[in-house]
Design an enzyme around this catalytic site. Structure first.
Site, PDB file in Angstrom:
ATOM      1  N   ARG A 160       0.497  -1.408   0.202  1.00 26.14           N
ATOM      2  CA  ARG A 160      -0.245   0.117  -0.007  1.00 26.14           C
ATOM      3  C   ARG A 160       0.848   1.451  -0.149  1.00 26.14           C
ATOM      4  O   ARG A 160       1.941   1.476   0.458  1.00 26.14           O
ATOM      5  CB  ARG A 160      -0.984  -0.051   1.690  1.00 26.14           C
ATOM      6  CG  ARG A 160      -2.030  -0.869   1.480  1.00 26.14           C
ATOM      7  CD  ARG A 160      -2.886  -0.571   2.050  1.00 26.14           C
ATOM      8  NE  ARG A 160      -3.946  -2.168   2.496  1.00 26.14           N
ATOM      9  CZ  ARG A 160      -4.286  -2.198   1.595  1.00 26.14           C
ATOM     10  NH1 ARG A 160      -5.306  -2.169   0.175  1.00 26.14           N
ATOM     11  NH2 ARG A 160      -5.044  -3.752   2.045  1.00 26.14           N
TER      12      ARG A 160
ATOM     13  N   VAL B 257      10.532   8.164  -6.845  1.00 26.43           N
ATOM     14  CA  VAL B 257      11.150   7.059  -6.781  1.00 26.43           C
ATOM     15  C   VAL B 257      11.663   6.455  -7.868  1.00 26.43           C
ATOM     16  O   VAL B 257      10.345   5.875  -9.118  1.00 26.43           O
ATOM     17  CB  VAL B 257      10.459   6.276  -5.218  1.00 26.43           C
ATOM     18  CG1 VAL B 257      11.295   4.834  -5.419  1.00 26.43           C
ATOM     19  CG2 VAL B 257       9.947   6.631  -4.335  1.00 26.43           C
TER      20      VAL B 257
ATOM     21  N   HIS C  20       7.454   0.971 -10.894  1.00 25.93           N
ATOM     22  CA  HIS C  20       6.354   1.023 -10.033  1.00 25.93           C
ATOM     23  C   HIS C  20       5.073   1.353 -10.790  1.00 25.93           C
ATOM     24  O   HIS C  20       5.162   2.090 -11.451  1.00 25.93           O
ATOM     25  CB  HIS C  20       6.428   1.709  -8.989  1.00 25.93           C
ATOM     26  CG  HIS C  20       6.616   2.736  -8.440  1.00 25.93           C
ATOM     27  ND1 HIS C  20       8.183   3.804  -8.938  1.00 25.93           N
ATOM     28  CD2 HIS C  20       5.799   4.078  -8.021  1.00 25.93           C
ATOM     29  CE1 HIS C  20       7.832   4.893  -8.787  1.00 25.93           C
ATOM     30  NE2 HIS C  20       6.656   5.466  -8.076  1.00 25.93           N
TER      31      HIS C  20
END
Ligand code: 5GP
Length: 115
Positions: free
Chosen positions: A29, A97, A101
């Site tokens: 999450r 980041v 992802h």
């Protein structure tokens, strides 16, 4: 392992609410959710951005990421109403980041165009 916060989540150096894991992927999450369901699906292999993706080399990994997204969406109860998958790339894409992802967002109606 690598340098990003996500590498430390993979190695369990820092905690995360993990919702899915297999040999090649981890999903957890988002710490700052933008929707009722906001999950990040990441390869364990360190790939900084979409720019380092090659169809030939990463076809199976990418397919696995989409399979995982479908499984997680189903588990989270957001599959039938629909959801959004987002991969930000680089500065203008809003990537913070630098470990590849996929955002899985759902549980509310999404807006378009994105900001
Ligand atoms: P990006 O902007 O790179 O596409 O998305 C990075 C995402 O990672 C952001 O949505 C941010 O909230 C999330 N994030 C950053 N640090 C952490 C962390 O330590 N734990 C978790 N679970 N999510 C994080």
């Amino acid at each position: 392992m690598g340098n990003t916060i996500f590498s430390k989540i993979i190695s369990r150096e820092i905690p995360a609410q993990i919702v899915f894991e297999n040999e090649t992927l981890l999903a957890f999450r988002d710490i700052n959710p933008q929707a009722p369901v906001h999950i990040l699906i990441i390869p364990k292999e360190e790939i900084p951005t979409v720019r380092e993706i090659s169809g030939k080399k990463h076809a199976e990994l990418l397919a696995n990421m989409y399979d995982a997204a479908n499984i997680i969406a189903e588990n989270e109860g957001i599959s039938s109403d629909g959801f959004r998958l987002v991969i930000n790339c680089g500065k203008n894409g809003g990537q913070e980041v630098y470990h590849l992802h996929m955002h899985l967002l759902g549980g509310r109606k999404m807006n378009w165009p994105p900001g």
